[in-house]
Structure formats: structure tokens, C-alpha cells
Design a protein around this motif. Structure first.
Motif, short mmCIF file in Angstrom:
data_model
loop_
_atom_site.label_atom_id
_atom_site.label_comp_id
_atom_site.label_asym_id
_atom_site.label_seq_id
_atom_site.Cartn_x
_atom_site.Cartn_y
_atom_site.Cartn_z
N LYS A 61 0.83 -1.20 0.00
CA LYS A 61 0.00 0.00 0.00
C LYS A 61 0.87 1.26 0.00
CE LYS A 61 -4.13 2.05 1.91
NZ LYS A 61 -5.32 1.85 2.74
N ALA A 118 -1.02 6.43 3.34
CA ALA A 118 -1.19 4.97 3.33
C ALA A 118 -1.89 4.48 4.59
CB ALA A 118 0.17 4.28 3.17
N THR A 168 -4.57 -3.02 6.17
CA THR A 168 -4.53 -1.76 5.44
C THR A 168 -5.84 -1.46 4.72
OG1 THR A 168 -3.71 -2.77 3.41
CG2 THR A 168 -2.07 -2.11 5.03
N THR A 169 -6.79 -2.34 4.81
CA THR A 169 -8.02 -2.18 4.04
C THR A 169 -9.24 -2.24 4.95
OG1 THR A 169 -6.90 -3.37 2.28
CG2 THR A 169 -9.26 -2.98 2.01
#
Length: 475
Positions: free
Chosen positions: A216, A276, A381-382
Motif C-alpha cells: 500500500k 497509506a 490496510t483495508t
């Protein structure tokens, strides 16, 4: 196991087998004679994944099946007969022989490399499924079991699971393997430590549509390559006005509310981490928010001399740490970066320009250091909503043909023209993905995937009316 997870795990296994425990390194041409590693190994071992005995035979069979014509050009010593008739459970030939030279030529060819990657990915998926059947549901824990399986066989996995405290997590498996006395696993402390740390750093825990923390970060950085935005002194406060207009970039205006400083290379690094992972997590990862001075960065991290993907590089020049960037790729001695406030080419320039991708040879940079943020702090990260977005961006809705020469955009507005793929010609065929956006004027934008000779595929936005659908929408 997802495709992304298999790629990461393949790199980890390659690193411990033939890559000197350096993530992303491997020796596809490796040839090891029988008995070299162990008195129990009665046959040769070949390739980046150290395929032994009948596995080596399987790899060679795949290379032949993939390209018989290439095989015939390389094989002048009738190796194929040996592959078809010899007993590979005890196939032992000298490294300095024509047969060995032929094997090395085959496995190091483009076809050989592809076959090695394909075989490894299949084995990784099989081993992960075996771990799942034994009750290991955590993705990183499954990956650690794959490592045990590849090194010591199914017996090693069963043995270590028996002494692992439940739940089966990566941390618990690693603690258990430290006490293991079985052959080929417990004795290799440095290998297990490397795999553990690499899984923490690189291995994505999320599903197929997710990405690792490092992926990312790199995506954020690469999206800005070539960007240059100047601003007059009146657009910024007096504390930054003395930097000179060539140093004004959009990144610092995002970061600046946290610190009234100069918009230079270190500010770009901060901006990438903030975009990010969010500002609070970026503070945790970077230890200092934001970076404003390269020597300060050097004081805040444990520095190492060899680059890894996701590292922050701190260039050493004229006796001081003077410039910085993000490492996005490593191959042997060479590494690639994305850097802010620099110029093109491979020279290190601290000021002047936008964002560039550059490459260097580490051996030519005495004093340069690398630091690795603790990416394990980023658990996912999502978000749920982002995951749905990513899934739509990666799912094709239909194929379309461009009606007229059309500009491409990196974002859903006409202020973001693409530099990597600036224009599509009339008649070009593209894949339209399921993701769309509507801008403030009400114009609908479509997310498309375009074949690219160097990048594989490029994703861009085009406005409504740019294309005509030529296939039905997928179900």
C-alpha cells in the motif's frame, strides 16, 4: 491462499533456500550435489526452491513440456533420457559435468524460471491447505507451517503443532519451533527467525482483495511519480517561504498542519506514510512526526547496510545524511526508489523537482543506510468499505472500445492527467472495471484496465462517453 500471499511467501522461501536470507533474492540456477546438505540426501537438489530428487525430476519435466523446442536446443547430452528413465530418488551427478551444466542452463532459462515459480506456488497452496486441515486458520500461521513443511516435511509440521500453545498464531508457532529438536527445523534458528520477521513485515493477512502494508505504501508513492506542483510564496506561510518555489509541493501542504517546516524530500516520505496508514499510525511507524531533517531520521532508527523493499533509504553525501526516499524494489546489489523533491537520473539530488523513480547500486553508495519501519503495527490496510472498493476495482464488468482519442486520468477529475498512459487512441480496446466515481459536477468516471508493455496493466479513469461496450456485463 491468495495470489498476493503466494507471491510474498514464495519470495520468503526462496530467500531462505538460495537467497542468503534476503527477501526478494533467489538463485534460480542453483545446483547442489547429493550429500552436500545432509547424509540422508541421496540425490541432487536444484533451483531457487531447492527441489530434491523426484521433485527435481518433476521440475525438469515441466520445463520440457512448456517448451520442447528450447529443451532440444539446450540439451546436447541426452538429459531427457535420464529424466525419463533414471531413478531420481538417488540421482547423483557431479556439479562439474555436462549433465549438470545442461540442467543449470534449463532451470535458469526464462521458461525454467516461470516453471519454478509455478511449481512453488502450487506447493505453497497445497501445504497451506494441509495446515488448514490440521486446525491452523490464521493466514500467517499457515505460512509458517508451509515453511516448516517445505523444510522438514509433514512430520515437522505435526511435531511442532503438537507443542504449540493454542490458538495457532504466528507468534505461538515461532515460540514452539524455538524448542524443536527435530531434524531440519529446530536446528536452523536463523532461518526460522528470518521467516518469522519476514511474515510480520511482508505477508498480507487480508484476503484476495487486500494488500500488505508495504504494498500500500509503495502504491501511494508510485502514484505520484513525475508530479511537480509549484506555488508562489503567498500561498504558504512565512515559515516556509524561504525554501524557494522549486521546493513547494502539494505533499507538504497536507503534512504541514502538524509541523511548520520546509517541504523537502523527508516531507514526501511522511506524506506517503500518512496517506497509506493515516496520521496516527504514521506517527507510530515513523517514530517522529513528520521527518524534517535527514540526520534526525538517521538518529531515530536502527540502520542497516542492505536494502529491503519498504525500507526508508537515507543517502550519505559529503559527510552527512542528506537525502531520503522509499525503497520499492531490490535485485541483488541494485535497488529502486521513489523520492520526493528530486530530479530524474540516478544522481542524488536533495532539492529541485517533483517525484521520481530512480535506481542505484548499493556498492556505489558508501555510507548510505536503510531503516525498516515496524510494518507489523499495521494489522490491516483495508477497511470494510475500502475492501469493497478494491474488489470492484479489480473485477471486470465488460470490455469496451474507445470511440475517439481520449485522455486518461489518475483520479476522477480533469486536473489529474496521467503521465504513464496519457492518451488512448480511437479504437483501442480496454477492460472496464466495476468501479465508478461521480465528480462534483455530476460527471461519471469509469475505472479501466489497460495492457501496458512494461507495467503489465495500468489502471486509469476515463469520463462517461469515452467508449462503447462490446461485451455484456459479467455476472
Amino acid at each position: 491462499m491468495t495470489n498476493n500471499q503466494k507471491v510474498v511467501l514464495r519470495k520468503i522461501i526462496y530467500a531462505v533456500e538460495t537467497g542468503g536470507q534476503v527477501y526478494g533474492q533467489q538463485d534460480y540456477s542453483d545446483f547442489t550435489e547429493a550429500y552436500t546438505n545432509s547424509s540422508d540426501e541421496h540425490a541432487i537438489t536444484i533451483g531457487a526452491g531447492q527441489w530434491y530428487a523426484t521433485e527435481a525430476k518433476t521440475l525438469l519435466e515441466r520445463i520440457y513440456d512448456a517448451d520442447p523446442e528450447q529443451w532440444e536446443k539446450i540439451d546436447k547430452v541426452r538429459l531427457l533420457e535420464q529424466v525419463q528413465t533414471a531413478n531420481w530418488e538417488c540421482f547423483n551427478i557431479s556439479r562439474v559435468s555436462q549433465l549438470a551444466d545442461t540442467i543449470i542452463a534449463l532451470i535458469s532459462s526464462k521458461t525454467g524460471v516461470k516453471c519454478q515459480d509455478s511449481l512453488m506456488d502450487e506447493q505453497l497452496a497445497t501445504y497451506a491447505d494441509e495446515a488448514l486441515k490440521q486446525g491452523v486458520t490464521d493466514a500467517r500461521a499457515q505460512a509458517m507451517c508451509v515453511n516448516f513443511r517445505h523444510q522438514g516435511g509433514q512430520g515437522a509440521v505435526t511435531r511442532i503443532l503438537a507443542k504449540t500453545q493454542k490458538p495457532y498464531t504466528l507468534d505461538n508457532l515461532y515460540a514452539a519451533c524455538q524448542t524443536d529438536t527435530g531434524n531440519q527445523v529446530g536446528a536452523y534458528k536463523s532461518r526460522q527467525k528470518f521467516v518469522y520477521n519476514a511474515l510480520k513485515t511482508y505477508f498480507p493477512e487480508s484476503g484476495e482483495t487486500g494488500m500488505s502494508a508495504i504494498d500500500k505504501l509503495i502504491q501511494i508513492a508510485k502514484n505520484e511519480i513525475g508530479y511537480l506542483e509549484k506555488a508562489s510564496n503567498s500561498q504558504l506561510d512565512s515559515k516556509t517561504a524561504n525554501a524557494g518555489e522549486n521546493n513547494y509541493t502539494k505533499y507538504w501542504r497536507d503534512v504541514k498542519p502538524s509541523y511548520q517546516g520546509q517541504p523537502w524530500c523527508a516531507g514526501f516520505v511522511s506524506w506517503c506514510f500518512m496517506k497509506a496508514f493515516g496520521q496516527e499510525k504514521a506517527k507510530e511507524l515513523l517514530k517522529h512526526w513528520p521527518y524534517v531533517y535527514c540526520p534526525t531520521m538517521a538518529d531515530l532508527f536502527t540502520l542497516n547496510s542492505n536494502p529491503k523493499v519498504g525500507d526508508i533509504v537515507i543517502f550519505y553525501r559529503n559527510g552527512v545524511f542528506a537525502h531520503t526516499g522509499i525503497v520499492i524494489k531490490v535485485s541483488g546489489d541494485q535497488f529502486w526508489t521513489v523520492e520526493g523533491n528530486t530530479s530524474g537520473g540516478s544522481t542524488i539530488i536533495a532539492n529541485g523537482g517533483g517525484v521520481c523513480q530512480k535506481s542505484y547500486y548499493n556498492s556505489n553508495l558508501p555510507g548510505t543506510k536503510f531503516c525498516t519501519p515496524n510494518y507489523s503495527l499495521v494489522k490491516n490496510t483495508t477497511s470494510v468499505s475500502d475492501s469493497d472498493t478494491t474488489k470492484k476495482q479489480n473485477t471486470r464488468a465488460y470490455i469496451a472500445q474507445i470511440k475517439k482519442d481520449t485522455k486518461c486520468y489518475t483520479k476522477s477529475n480533469k486536473n489529474s492527467p496521467s503521465k504513464l498512459f496519457p492518451k488512448l487512441k480511437k479504437g483501442a480496446v480496454v477492460e472496464v472495471m466495476k468501479y465508478t466515481e461521480t465528480d462534483s459536477s455530476g460527471l461519471k468516471w469509469y475505472f479501466i484496465r489497460i495492457p501496458h508493455p512494461a507495467e503489465g496493466f495500468v489502471f486509469e479513469f476515463v469520463p462517461k462517453g469515452a467508449f462503447t461496450r462490446i461485451t455484456e456485463i459479467s455476472k
